[in-house]
Motif scaffolding. Structure first.
Motif, PDB file in Angstrom:
ATOM      1  N   PHE A  93       4.926   1.767   2.544  1.00 51.52           N
ATOM      2  CA  PHE A  93       3.533   1.393   2.326  1.00 51.52           C
ATOM      3  C   PHE A  93       2.911   0.774   3.574  1.00 51.52           C
ATOM      4  O   PHE A  93       2.176  -0.216   3.505  1.00 51.52           O
ATOM      5  CB  PHE A  93       3.399   0.452   1.128  1.00 51.52           C
ATOM      6  CG  PHE A  93       4.099   0.951  -0.110  1.00 51.52           C
ATOM      7  CD1 PHE A  93       3.715   2.152  -0.682  1.00 51.52           C
ATOM      8  CD2 PHE A  93       5.145   0.245  -0.681  1.00 51.52           C
ATOM      9  CE1 PHE A  93       4.359   2.637  -1.814  1.00 51.52           C
ATOM     10  CE2 PHE A  93       5.798   0.719  -1.805  1.00 51.52           C
ATOM     11  CZ  PHE A  93       5.402   1.918  -2.381  1.00 51.52           C
ATOM     12  N   ALA A  94       3.228   1.369   4.719  1.00 50.59           N
ATOM     13  CA  ALA A  94       2.633   0.993   6.006  1.00 50.59           C
ATOM     14  C   ALA A  94       2.876  -0.461   6.376  1.00 50.59           C
ATOM     15  O   ALA A  94       2.003  -1.135   6.913  1.00 50.59           O
ATOM     16  CB  ALA A  94       1.129   1.300   6.006  1.00 50.59           C
ATOM     17  N   TYR A  95       4.091  -0.937   6.082  1.00 53.20           N
ATOM     18  CA  TYR A  95       4.439  -2.304   6.483  1.00 53.20           C
ATOM     19  C   TYR A  95       4.963  -2.299   7.907  1.00 53.20           C
ATOM     20  O   TYR A  95       5.797  -1.472   8.285  1.00 53.20           O
ATOM     21  CB  TYR A  95       5.512  -2.891   5.562  1.00 53.20           C
ATOM     22  CG  TYR A  95       5.909  -4.297   5.960  1.00 53.20           C
ATOM     23  CD1 TYR A  95       5.195  -5.396   5.501  1.00 53.20           C
ATOM     24  CD2 TYR A  95       6.981  -4.530   6.830  1.00 53.20           C
ATOM     25  CE1 TYR A  95       5.541  -6.690   5.870  1.00 53.20           C
ATOM     26  CE2 TYR A  95       7.338  -5.821   7.204  1.00 53.20           C
ATOM     27  CZ  TYR A  95       6.615  -6.897   6.724  1.00 53.20           C
ATOM     28  OH  TYR A  95       6.953  -8.167   7.104  1.00 53.20           O
ATOM     29  N   GLY A  96       4.489  -3.235   8.718  1.00 55.18           N
ATOM     30  CA  GLY A  96       4.982  -3.402  10.077  1.00 55.18           C
ATOM     31  C   GLY A  96       4.911  -4.855  10.488  1.00 55.18           C
ATOM     32  O   GLY A  96       3.983  -5.574  10.111  1.00 55.18           O
ATOM     33  N   SER A 108       1.605  -8.781  11.885  1.00 53.63           N
ATOM     34  CA  SER A 108       2.055  -7.916  10.801  1.00 53.63           C
ATOM     35  C   SER A 108       0.890  -7.174  10.179  1.00 53.63           C
ATOM     36  O   SER A 108      -0.265  -7.626  10.229  1.00 53.63           O
ATOM     37  CB  SER A 108       2.798  -8.716   9.722  1.00 53.63           C
ATOM     38  OG  SER A 108       1.933  -9.636   9.089  1.00 53.63           O
ATOM     39  N   VAL A 109       1.199  -6.020   9.591  1.00 58.37           N
ATOM     40  CA  VAL A 109       0.229  -5.195   8.881  1.00 58.37           C
ATOM     41  C   VAL A 109       0.871  -4.722   7.582  1.00 58.37           C
ATOM     42  O   VAL A 109       2.093  -4.611   7.488  1.00 58.37           O
ATOM     43  CB  VAL A 109      -0.229  -3.973   9.719  1.00 58.37           C
ATOM     44  CG1 VAL A 109      -0.921  -4.429  10.993  1.00 58.37           C
ATOM     45  CG2 VAL A 109       0.962  -3.072  10.047  1.00 58.37           C
ATOM     46  N   TYR A 110       0.027  -4.450   6.581  1.00 58.57           N
ATOM     47  CA  TYR A 110       0.559  -3.980   5.304  1.00 58.57           C
ATOM     48  C   TYR A 110      -0.576  -3.406   4.465  1.00 58.57           C
ATOM     49  O   TYR A 110      -1.664  -3.990   4.386  1.00 58.57           O
ATOM     50  CB  TYR A 110       1.229  -5.130   4.544  1.00 58.57           C
ATOM     51  CG  TYR A 110       1.909  -4.717   3.256  1.00 58.57           C
ATOM     52  CD1 TYR A 110       2.868  -3.713   3.238  1.00 58.57           C
ATOM     53  CD2 TYR A 110       1.595  -5.351   2.066  1.00 58.57           C
ATOM     54  CE1 TYR A 110       3.503  -3.343   2.061  1.00 58.57           C
ATOM     55  CE2 TYR A 110       2.225  -4.994   0.882  1.00 58.57           C
ATOM     56  CZ  TYR A 110       3.174  -3.992   0.880  1.00 58.57           C
ATOM     57  OH  TYR A 110       3.791  -3.633  -0.289  1.00 58.57           O
ATOM     58  N   ASP A 111      -0.310  -2.243   3.852  1.00 58.61           N
ATOM     59  CA  ASP A 111      -1.292  -1.609   2.964  1.00 58.61           C
ATOM     60  C   ASP A 111      -0.940  -1.769   1.493  1.00 58.61           C
ATOM     61  O   ASP A 111      -1.816  -1.905   0.645  1.00 58.61           O
ATOM     62  CB  ASP A 111      -1.425  -0.114   3.284  1.00 58.61           C
ATOM     63  CG  ASP A 111      -2.263   0.139   4.511  1.00 58.61           C
ATOM     64  OD1 ASP A 111      -2.899  -0.814   5.010  1.00 58.61           O
ATOM     65  OD2 ASP A 111      -2.267   1.292   4.998  1.00 58.61           O
ATOM     66  N   GLY A 112       0.340  -1.722   1.177  1.00 55.01           N
ATOM     67  CA  GLY A 112       0.751  -1.802  -0.214  1.00 55.01           C
ATOM     68  C   GLY A 112       0.590  -0.482  -0.945  1.00 55.01           C
ATOM     69  O   GLY A 112       0.035   0.487  -0.413  1.00 55.01           O
ATOM     70  N   THR A 171      -4.283   1.883  -4.763  1.00 52.08           N
ATOM     71  CA  THR A 171      -5.199   2.983  -4.482  1.00 52.08           C
ATOM     72  C   THR A 171      -6.239   2.581  -3.447  1.00 52.08           C
ATOM     73  O   THR A 171      -6.753   3.429  -2.714  1.00 52.08           O
ATOM     74  CB  THR A 171      -5.905   3.430  -5.771  1.00 52.08           C
ATOM     75  OG1 THR A 171      -6.578   2.311  -6.371  1.00 52.08           O
ATOM     76  CG2 THR A 171      -4.905   3.997  -6.772  1.00 52.08           C
ATOM     77  N   ARG A 172      -6.577   1.302  -3.407  1.00 50.17           N
ATOM     78  CA  ARG A 172      -7.397   0.778  -2.324  1.00 50.17           C
ATOM     79  C   ARG A 172      -6.463  -0.052  -1.445  1.00 50.17           C
ATOM     80  O   ARG A 172      -6.069  -1.161  -1.791  1.00 50.17           O
ATOM     81  CB  ARG A 172      -8.517  -0.114  -2.882  1.00 50.17           C
ATOM     82  CG  ARG A 172      -9.722  -0.358  -1.975  1.00 50.17           C
ATOM     83  CD  ARG A 172      -9.392  -1.089  -0.734  1.00 50.17           C
ATOM     84  NE  ARG A 172     -10.571  -1.146   0.157  1.00 50.17           N
ATOM     85  CZ  ARG A 172     -10.489  -1.040   1.445  1.00 50.17           C
ATOM     86  NH1 ARG A 172      -9.322  -0.827   2.026  1.00 50.17           N
ATOM     87  NH2 ARG A 172     -11.576  -1.127   2.186  1.00 50.17           N
ATOM     88  N   PRO A 173      -6.012   0.476  -0.293  1.00 54.24           N
ATOM     89  CA  PRO A 173      -5.022  -0.235   0.522  1.00 54.24           C
ATOM     90  C   PRO A 173      -5.462  -1.655   0.870  1.00 54.24           C
ATOM     91  O   PRO A 173      -6.656  -1.916   1.083  1.00 54.24           O
ATOM     92  CB  PRO A 173      -4.913   0.634   1.782  1.00 54.24           C
ATOM     93  CG  PRO A 173      -5.350   1.995   1.334  1.00 54.24           C
ATOM     94  CD  PRO A 173      -6.414   1.752   0.307  1.00 54.24           C
TER      95      PRO A 173
END
Length: 753
Positions: free
Chosen positions: A188-191, A213-217, A220-222
């Motif tokens: 889920f686009a974790y960095g 850090s970044v994260y979308d999860g 449906t709406r990141p």
């Protein structure tokens, strides 16, 4: 032994000394670097902890090293605190908002009755835009932790506001010789990138750390979380005898998928990972400058900590959807801008009285908050009504002292007391142009009536008794009184900010009292240490600030009691296990006549036919109070080579309304870590979360809301249903689902430059 680890253990020793305990026997510690130990050097850490004779004052008190915190997988910084037995940490509104905390029959919201400190600085924010005691731990860098001390109950003279249910005091390391670089990527686009390094500067050590850090999860709406975090500390000497100056900086922004109504998911209107308002979210920042001076001179030891904090928060939430405003929706903005100044000072002295060893401590704590905060109704983050807009100044001065007398090698008693003085001033900045309007278009200008000042004082006695050791067993008895402060705005409120109805001011301080009896033993099985504690806690009022409406609810008194069992097992150098279970019984005391009257009115209005009745009957259940919290974990591996950790957390079923008609499901999650440590200091590990694919909830609430697809929506909008029914909406479970299985891979190693 590395200086990095020694400084971490030194911090733990200082904590022990100021708690009245003895210092750590550093000469017996193994030669291991904290950076290398982080991935799970279970054997070495077990040896370290066995050498730490930290004096414990209650059966439920626990002390952990930073290595213990980082040895098991956790998905977000706040979850690192779950190392404290009986504590559950979760999230319901994005990766930048403060966590939800559960402990000892408390749904602590974002920090009420649960004190968090880091290097002596408070994390809890009083009179906050979102909730009293708001404690945002998202700026923590767990790899920097040297010690975590968990204490529960109002038994400690040096703990004040927000600490009656529990208190966690964290300390960062002073130095890390080899440095640490860590890169993580995953589902889920974790960095995440982290770098830590120490330098010799002007006779001391300069510790630097930066994290991004970044994260979308899975939503449906990141979430589109974007976080940056930094720490810089210059220190000289040790924690118990030295100085330090520390600067921290943190910024975060995110979108959030908040809790969603169960009826919409089951009917297919919303996907499990969906949301109602795609613009919910927020941004936060925290900047701090702190300093510490400490000294040991024979039988005397002193410590002074001073800090300045600047924090900001903007939150956009919509929990009831279209209940209050059928056309624009119910999104609102909460904002908080504050500057915090404070000091903690204490002095300890060991002496003899009538031939008996005695230790006395005296301390001063003072804090001042200058706050600008408020609540606005918004549409897609655009404000159109200002419900409240306040300038608040709030300060306190607290004096405390305690004395421990060693009557015999097997008997010691501690008596203490603290005195707290709080004062607050509230000024309204609300204007008629931006204020909400009534049905005739007239402004609901409540601010001028809700300005004023208030103050409160509280005296809190403390007592503790320790017997033993007898056959490697100690017995503990504790009693104490404590308090929590209330939102200063509630102490001067005469008109409800949302509708202008009459309201009554509440006290600034609320009394709490509790007791605990328990034991710690290691005599039954080699390598096994067991603690058992029976506890009780009374609260004069379950009051809380409801940031969603701008009002303070001064609830009925409550009583909680329970039992806590903690086990620590280390039978071999390559194996370590922890297990705890906390059982709680939590209820209101007295009868809720106001709820009974409202319920009778709903019955008379035919609310049952519209789904607005269930959950609104009077009762004595405390909302979201957990009856059981359990944790179990196993770590395997030596200092080098393969290692693994398995961690299970269980949060029991909870009543979501005071009549108990709406309940949450129980939640169980299992996380796994596997990895390998090389002899050159590098390591690779994979963390897997929710490996059993639990479909339970991260958190659940029970309340009324309204969607355009509800039958009641059209009837209310046409004025065909009683207004009190429309004010409740459709009662339902609102939940945030457990995130699906996810994997994160981390590569770490030393920074040689």
């Amino acid at each position: 032994m590395s200086v990095g680890l020694r400084s971490g253990i030194s911090a733990l020793a200082m904590t022990a000394a100021l708690l009245g305990g003895s210092a750590v026997a550093q000469e017996a510690l193994p030669d291991i670097d904290i950076a290398a130990a982080t991935p799970a050097a279970a054997a070495a850490r077990a040896k370290i902890e066995q050498k730490q004779p930290v004096r414990i004052e209650a059966a439920s008190e626990t002390v952990f090293s930073g290595q213990a915190v980082n040895a098991v997988p956790f998905a977000r910084p706040g979850e690192a605190l779950e190392i404290v037995p009986g504590l559950s940490v979760t999230q319901h509104s994005g990766e930048g908002k403060a966590n939800q905390y559960f402990l000892r029959g408390f749904q602590l919201d974002h920090g009420t009755d649960f004190s968090l400190t880091l290097d002596g600085m408070p994390i809890n924010m009083r009179t906050h835009g979102h909730g009293q005691g708001y404690a945002d731990a998202n700026f923590l860098i767990p790899e920097l932790l040297s010690s975590v001390v968990g204490r529960k109950g109002p038994y400690y003279a040096d703990k004040g506001d927000f600490s009656s249910a529990g208190a966690v005091d964290m300390q960062y390391i002073d130095k890390l010789d080899s440095g640490l670089f860590r890169a993580t990527g995953g589902s889920f686009a974790y960095g995440r990138l982290l770098g830590i390094k120490s330098y010799d500067v002007h006779g001391g050590s300069l510790l630097t750390a930066i994290e991004s850090s970044v994260y979308d999860g899975p939503w449906t709406r990141p979430d589109e979380t974007r976080k940056i975090n930094g720490v810089m500390r210059w220190s000289h000497g040790t924690q118990e005898d030295g100085v330090s100056i520390t600067g921290m900086a943190y910024a975060n922004r995110w979108y959030s998928t908040d809790q969603i109504p169960e009826r919409a998911v089951y009917s297919g209107q919303l996907p499990l990972w969906g949301n109602v308002d795609r613009t919910d979210g927020g941004d936060a920042s925290r900047f701090s400058l702190s300093a510490r001076w400490s000294q040991v001179d024979g039988a005397h030891s002193s410590r002074v900590e001073a800090y300045a904090i600047r924090s900001t928060l903007d939150l956009y939430n919509n929990f009831t959807y279209f209940l209050s405003n059928p056309d624009l929706g119910d999104q609102f903005r909460q904002f908080d801008r504050r500057t915090v100044l404070g000091v903690n000072a204490q002095h300890a002295y060991k002496y003899e009285l009538a031939g008996l060893p005695v230790e006395s401590r005296i301390g001063l704590q003072s804090r001042y908050d200058n706050i600008r905060l408020g609540l606005q109704d918004t549409y897609h983050r655009t404000p159109y009504d200002t419900v409240s807009n306040n300038q608040v100044a709030e300060g306190n001065v607290s004096l405390w002292t305690d004395t421990t007398v060693h009557f015999a090698p097997w008997l010691r008693a501690t008596g203490g007391v603290r005195f707290d003085y709080f004062a607050a001033s509230v000024g309204s900045l609300q204007d008629a142009l931006s204020a909400p309007k009534d049905e005739f278009g007239n402004p609901i200008l409540t601010g001028p009536a809700n300005s004023g000042s208030s103050s409160g004082t509280m005296g809190s006695p403390k007592f503790g008794l320790v017997l033993g050791p007898f056959e490697r067993t100690e017995f503990y008895l504790n009693f104490g009184e404590g308090y929590h402060s209330t939102d200063a705005r509630g102490t001067v409120t005469h008109l409800a900010p949302s509708d202008g109805s009459a309201a009554s001011p509440i006290p600034l301080l609320v009394k709490q009292r509790g007791a605990e009896v328990g034991a710690k033993t290691s005599r039954f099985v080699d390598g096994l240490e067991t603690s058992v504690a029976l506890w009780w806690l009374d609260n004069d009022s379950e009051n809380q600030f409801e940031g969603d409406s701008g009002s303070t609810i001064y609830g009925r008194p409550s009583r909680r009691y329970g039992i806590e069992i903690i086990n620590h097992y280390a039978p071999a150098s390559w194996l370590r296990a922890e297990g705890s279970v906390s059982l709680s019984h939590a209820r209101y005391r007295g009868y809720d006549s106001e709820t009974a009257a409202n319920y009778a009115a709903l019955v008379a209005s035919g609310a049952a036919g519209y789904g607005a009745l269930i959950g609104n009957a009077p009762g004595n259940y405390l909302d979201n109070a957990p009856n059981i919290i359990a944790m179990g974990q196993v770590e395997v591996g030596e200092a080098l080579g393969p290692f693994a950790a398995l961690r299970y957390r269980y949060l029991g079923e909870r009543p979501l309304t005071e009549d108990g008609q709406i309940k949450s499901p129980a939640t169980g999650t299992l996380n796994l870590r596997v990895g390998y440590r090389f002899d050159n200091g590098y390591s690779i590990q994979a963390d897997a979360f929710n490996i059993t694919n639990s479909r339970s909830d991260m958190i659940t609430y029970g309340y009324g809301s309204l969607l355009p697809t509800d039958k009641l929506y059209g009837l209310c909008k046409a004025g065909l249903v009683s207004s009190n029914v429309c004010a409740v909406g459709v009662m339902d479970r609102h939940f945030k689902p457990m995130e699906p299985p996810a994997v994160r891979v981390t590569i770490s190693g030393p920074l040689p430059f």
